[in-house]
Design a protein around this motif. Structure first.
Motif, PDB file in Angstrom:
ATOM      1  N   ARG A 144       0.836  -1.194   0.000  1.00 65.19           N
ATOM      2  CA  ARG A 144       0.000   0.000   0.000  1.00 65.19           C
ATOM      3  C   ARG A 144       0.867   1.239   0.000  1.00 65.19           C
ATOM      4  O   ARG A 144       2.011   1.223   0.456  1.00 65.19           O
ATOM      5  CB  ARG A 144      -0.935   0.002   1.204  1.00 65.19           C
ATOM      6  N   SER A 145       0.320   2.321  -0.470  1.00 63.56           N
ATOM      7  CA  SER A 145       1.094   3.547  -0.607  1.00 63.56           C
ATOM      8  C   SER A 145       1.425   4.161   0.734  1.00 63.56           C
ATOM      9  O   SER A 145       2.523   4.636   0.959  1.00 63.56           O
ATOM     10  CB  SER A 145       0.339   4.567  -1.462  1.00 63.56           C
ATOM     11  N   LEU A 146       0.466   4.190   1.637  1.00 57.48           N
ATOM     12  CA  LEU A 146       0.749   4.763   2.949  1.00 57.48           C
ATOM     13  C   LEU A 146       1.543   3.780   3.781  1.00 57.48           C
ATOM     14  O   LEU A 146       1.229   2.602   3.854  1.00 57.48           O
ATOM     15  CB  LEU A 146      -0.556   5.099   3.670  1.00 57.48           C
ATOM     16  N   ARG A 147       2.552   4.283   4.455  1.00 59.78           N
ATOM     17  CA  ARG A 147       3.419   3.415   5.236  1.00 59.78           C
ATOM     18  C   ARG A 147       3.091   3.510   6.719  1.00 59.78           C
ATOM     19  O   ARG A 147       2.827   4.579   7.241  1.00 59.78           O
ATOM     20  CB  ARG A 147       4.883   3.785   5.044  1.00 59.78           C
ATOM     21  N   ILE A 148       3.131   2.392   7.406  1.00 56.51           N
ATOM     22  CA  ILE A 148       3.011   2.347   8.854  1.00 56.51           C
ATOM     23  C   ILE A 148       4.320   1.771   9.386  1.00 56.51           C
ATOM     24  O   ILE A 148       4.718   0.681   9.020  1.00 56.51           O
ATOM     25  CB  ILE A 148       1.835   1.455   9.308  1.00 56.51           C
ATOM     26  N   ASN A 149       5.006   2.527  10.261  1.00 58.54           N
ATOM     27  CA  ASN A 149       6.306   2.099  10.782  1.00 58.54           C
ATOM     28  C   ASN A 149       7.276   1.762   9.656  1.00 58.54           C
ATOM     29  O   ASN A 149       8.057   0.828   9.742  1.00 58.54           O
ATOM     30  CB  ASN A 149       6.157   0.889  11.705  1.00 58.54           C
ATOM     31  N   GLY A 150       7.226   2.513   8.568  1.00 57.36           N
ATOM     32  CA  GLY A 150       8.184   2.343   7.491  1.00 57.36           C
ATOM     33  C   GLY A 150       7.867   1.221   6.543  1.00 57.36           C
ATOM     34  O   GLY A 150       8.663   0.895   5.678  1.00 57.36           O
ATOM     35  N   SER A 151       6.701   0.601   6.692  1.00 51.22           N
ATOM     36  CA  SER A 151       6.409  -0.536   5.826  1.00 51.22           C
ATOM     37  C   SER A 151       5.273  -0.227   4.866  1.00 51.22           C
ATOM     38  O   SER A 151       4.323   0.446   5.211  1.00 51.22           O
ATOM     39  CB  SER A 151       6.013  -1.746   6.669  1.00 51.22           C
ATOM     40  N   ASN A 152       5.371  -0.756   3.669  1.00 50.24           N
ATOM     41  CA  ASN A 152       4.272  -0.687   2.723  1.00 50.24           C
ATOM     42  C   ASN A 152       3.496  -1.994   2.692  1.00 50.24           C
ATOM     43  O   ASN A 152       2.514  -2.106   1.975  1.00 50.24           O
ATOM     44  CB  ASN A 152       4.791  -0.418   1.306  1.00 50.24           C
ATOM     45  N   TRP A 153       3.945  -2.990   3.431  1.00 45.80           N
ATOM     46  CA  TRP A 153       3.331  -4.312   3.361  1.00 45.80           C
ATOM     47  C   TRP A 153       2.262  -4.455   4.433  1.00 45.80           C
ATOM     48  O   TRP A 153       2.473  -4.153   5.602  1.00 45.80           O
ATOM     49  CB  TRP A 153       4.392  -5.391   3.542  1.00 45.80           C
ATOM     50  N   HIS A 154       1.100  -4.924   4.039  1.00 47.34           N
ATOM     51  CA  HIS A 154      -0.019  -5.146   4.944  1.00 47.34           C
ATOM     52  C   HIS A 154      -0.447  -6.580   4.807  1.00 47.34           C
ATOM     53  O   HIS A 154      -0.916  -6.994   3.746  1.00 47.34           O
ATOM     54  CB  HIS A 154      -1.157  -4.183   4.581  1.00 47.34           C
ATOM     55  N   GLY A 155      -0.300  -7.362   5.873  1.00 47.11           N
ATOM     56  CA  GLY A 155      -0.485  -8.800   5.795  1.00 47.11           C
ATOM     57  C   GLY A 155      -1.897  -9.288   6.008  1.00 47.11           C
ATOM     58  O   GLY A 155      -2.116 -10.493   6.130  1.00 47.11           O
ATOM     59  N   GLY A 156      -2.865  -8.380   6.059  1.00 49.98           N
ATOM     60  CA  GLY A 156      -4.247  -8.795   6.239  1.00 49.98           C
ATOM     61  C   GLY A 156      -5.193  -7.763   5.679  1.00 49.98           C
ATOM     62  O   GLY A 156      -4.819  -6.973   4.811  1.00 49.98           O
ATOM     63  N   VAL A 157      -6.438  -7.751   6.176  1.00 44.11           N
ATOM     64  CA  VAL A 157      -7.389  -6.702   5.813  1.00 44.11           C
ATOM     65  C   VAL A 157      -7.815  -5.983   7.081  1.00 44.11           C
ATOM     66  O   VAL A 157      -7.895  -6.589   8.157  1.00 44.11           O
ATOM     67  CB  VAL A 157      -8.629  -7.254   5.069  1.00 44.11           C
ATOM     68  N   ASP A 158      -8.077  -4.684   6.957  1.00 47.01           N
ATOM     69  CA  ASP A 158      -8.594  -3.897   8.072  1.00 47.01           C
ATOM     70  C   ASP A 158     -10.077  -3.653   7.839  1.00 47.01           C
ATOM     71  O   ASP A 158     -10.484  -3.199   6.761  1.00 47.01           O
ATOM     72  CB  ASP A 158      -7.862  -2.559   8.179  1.00 47.01           C
ATOM     73  N   ILE A 159     -10.884  -3.953   8.860  1.00 50.02           N
ATOM     74  CA  ILE A 159     -12.330  -3.774   8.784  1.00 50.02           C
ATOM     75  C   ILE A 159     -12.713  -2.710   9.804  1.00 50.02           C
ATOM     76  O   ILE A 159     -12.419  -2.836  10.997  1.00 50.02           O
ATOM     77  CB  ILE A 159     -13.078  -5.087   9.063  1.00 50.02           C
ATOM     78  N   ASP A 160     -13.372  -1.661   9.334  1.00 48.30           N
ATOM     79  CA  ASP A 160     -13.724  -0.539  10.187  1.00 48.30           C
ATOM     80  C   ASP A 160     -14.780  -0.955  11.213  1.00 48.30           C
ATOM     81  O   ASP A 160     -15.661  -1.775  10.937  1.00 48.30           O
ATOM     82  CB  ASP A 160     -14.254   0.607   9.321  1.00 48.30           C
ATOM     83  N   GLY A 161     -14.663  -0.376  12.401  1.00 47.90           N
ATOM     84  CA  GLY A 161     -15.634  -0.669  13.449  1.00 47.90           C
ATOM     85  C   GLY A 161     -15.550   0.354  14.561  1.00 47.90           C
ATOM     86  O   GLY A 161     -14.741   1.296  14.493  1.00 47.90           O
ATOM     87  N   HIS A 162     -16.361   0.178  15.586  1.00 53.00           N
ATOM     88  CA  HIS A 162     -16.351   1.059  16.741  1.00 53.00           C
ATOM     89  C   HIS A 162     -15.833   0.277  17.949  1.00 53.00           C
ATOM     90  O   HIS A 162     -16.081  -0.933  18.078  1.00 53.00           O
ATOM     91  CB  HIS A 162     -17.752   1.592  17.041  1.00 53.00           C
ATOM     92  N   THR A 163     -15.127   0.959  18.822  1.00 55.05           N
ATOM     93  CA  THR A 163     -14.608   0.309  20.015  1.00 55.05           C
ATOM     94  C   THR A 163     -15.753  -0.358  20.777  1.00 55.05           C
ATOM     95  O   THR A 163     -16.779   0.268  21.058  1.00 55.05           O
ATOM     96  CB  THR A 163     -13.905   1.332  20.920  1.00 55.05           C
ATOM     97  N   GLY A 164     -15.560  -1.642  21.073  1.00 57.32           N
ATOM     98  CA  GLY A 164     -16.581  -2.401  21.792  1.00 57.32           C
ATOM     99  C   GLY A 164     -17.429  -3.281  20.916  1.00 57.32           C
ATOM    100  O   GLY A 164     -18.167  -4.147  21.420  1.00 57.32           O
ATOM    101  N   ASP A 165     -17.367  -3.094  19.572  1.00 59.46           N
ATOM    102  CA  ASP A 165     -18.097  -3.982  18.676  1.00 59.46           C
ATOM    103  C   ASP A 165     -17.588  -5.416  18.835  1.00 59.46           C
ATOM    104  O   ASP A 165     -16.382  -5.637  18.998  1.00 59.46           O
ATOM    105  CB  ASP A 165     -17.923  -3.564  17.216  1.00 59.46           C
ATOM    106  N   PRO A 166     -18.473  -6.420  18.771  1.00 59.97           N
ATOM    107  CA  PRO A 166     -18.020  -7.811  18.925  1.00 59.97           C
ATOM    108  C   PRO A 166     -17.243  -8.311  17.698  1.00 59.97           C
ATOM    109  O   PRO A 166     -17.612  -8.031  16.561  1.00 59.97           O
ATOM    110  CB  PRO A 166     -19.318  -8.586  19.113  1.00 59.97           C
TER     111      PRO A 166
END
Length: 386
Positions: free
Chosen positions: A274-296
């Motif tokens: 991915r273009s945006l880097r987190i901690n210097g990495s472009n590699w994302h090993g999964g998928v992120d699913i949006d949610g609210h804190t406390g959702d099951p």
């Protein structure tokens, strides 16, 4: 009309014509008006007049008009993907970055196909510069290191100095980077290694199951020379395999059946590069699913809990194992199971949170088969409904 009044009108027409057909250039780090003028075959005074500049200061990312003609722009450079190619190989061979290839071609990750034609430059494509939000603990140095640039380049691009205090919430342009398609809300912590005396790119690639081209592309290296103490980002071997241009069944992920969605929400970050880097990495090993804190968060598949607790950048993490397949549920606000518990698909195992390396409440969901990550999205879409 007198000749005295006609001359200024003619000058204005000539200027308007030259501006209308002027070429443009995007200022790069370390560029000066003098160096740009030399490359463009013009002079500093002309550049300043054409761009309405009153001084000599320019910044990376700034677009300057150049004196030109009505000749049509040169077509974008392209390359045709061959079987076995990766974006890393193509980027290194043609002197561009992988993130640029993704931006130029509107790619959603690193997956490419034989016969696909990729643009090697932006051409007339309008690309937005990358703008990042300063997070607690960030500095110009840490941001520059994460995005493969320098603190001075970031300072120049934003009209500030190295002494400027940046606070959480400030937004900074990152020179040489382009905006990604969506908000990046985290994932696993990247692997960074420190070069030891006597190590080479070849020995590092062999030790970490990656390639020299991938290491060079990920770190913006122009040659294979490295030095002891240098820190390098390592591209996982499974990323390279997942992004290699292949035909037929070789591109199909391992069969995993019976998955249900662990959380109902929008996909905010996909698997892969991915273009945006987190901690210097472009590699994302999964998928992120949006949610609210406390959702099951529910188990996507049955299995046995092998980990339940804090795990570095994953924050609070639950790992469920079923044969040679592991399912990672990360960034939880609360873990509701214990190691050794046997869970069924649909059982609630955690609550959504934003712990660890995360900038927003969401679930990072990972699938690993025999230790290697695979893209969970096709597996979920093939076997489950939202």
């Amino acid at each position: 009309m007198s000749a005295g009044r006609l001359l200024p009108l003619l000058c204005l027409c000539a200027l308007a014509t030259s501006v209308a057909y002027a070429q443009s250039v995007t200022v790069q780090p370390h560029d000066t008006l003098w160096s740009i003028a030399q490359r463009a075959g013009t002079d500093v005074a002309t550049l300043k007049e054409l761009n309405g500049l009153t001084g000599d200061q320019i910044r990376p990312g700034q677009v300057l008009r150049l004196p030109g003609s009505a000749a049509p722009a040169a077509p974008a450079r392209t390359v045709t993907v061959q079987a076995g190619d990766t974006l890393y190989d193509i980027a290194l061979a043609h002197g561009v970055s992988v993130s640029d290839l993704i931006a130029f071609n509107d790619l959603d990750g690193t997956l490419i196909h034989p016969g696909q034609v990729l643009r090697l430059d932006a051409g007339d494509k309008a690309l937005e510069p990358l703008v990042v939000e300063v997070m607690p603990g960030d500095s110009l140095w840490s941001i520059a290191r994460a995005y493969g640039t320098t603190p001075q380049a970031i300072a120049d691009a934003n009209g500030i100095t190295l002494a400027t205090v940046i606070n959480p919430g400030h937004r900074l342009v990152v020179p040489g980077q382009y905006a990604a398609g969506g908000r990046d809300v985290g994932g696993a912590v990247a692997q960074t290694v420190t070069v030891q005396k006597g190590e080479t790119l070849w020995t590092l690639a062999r030790a970490h199951n990656t390639t020299v081209a991938a290491i060079m592309s990920a770190n913006g290296l122009k040659s294979e020379r490295i030095f002891a103490g240098q820190q390098l980002r390592i591209v996982p071997g499974n990323e390279i395999a997942a992004g290699r241009a292949v035909t037929g069944d070789a591109a199909t992920p391992p069969a995993v059946t019976g998955l249900i969605w662990p959380l109902v929400g929008t996909i905010t970050s996909r698997y892969g590069y991915r273009s945006l880097r987190i901690n210097g990495s472009n590699w994302h090993g999964g998928v992120d699913i949006d949610g609210h804190t406390g959702d099951p968060v529910v188990a996507a598949a049955p299995g046995t809990v092998t980990y339940a607790g804090w795990y570095g950048g994953y924050g609070y993490l639950v790992i469920v194992e079923d044969g040679d397949t592991e399912y990672y549920y990360a960034h939880a606000s609360e873990v509701l199971v214990n190691v050794g518990d046997v869970v069924a698909a649909g059982d609630t195992i955690a609550l959504v949170g934003s712990t660890g390396n995360s900038t927003g409440s969401h679930l990072h969901f990972e699938v690993r088969v025999a230790g290697d990550t695979v893209d969970p999205l096709p597996l979920l879409e093939a076997t489950a409904q939202r």
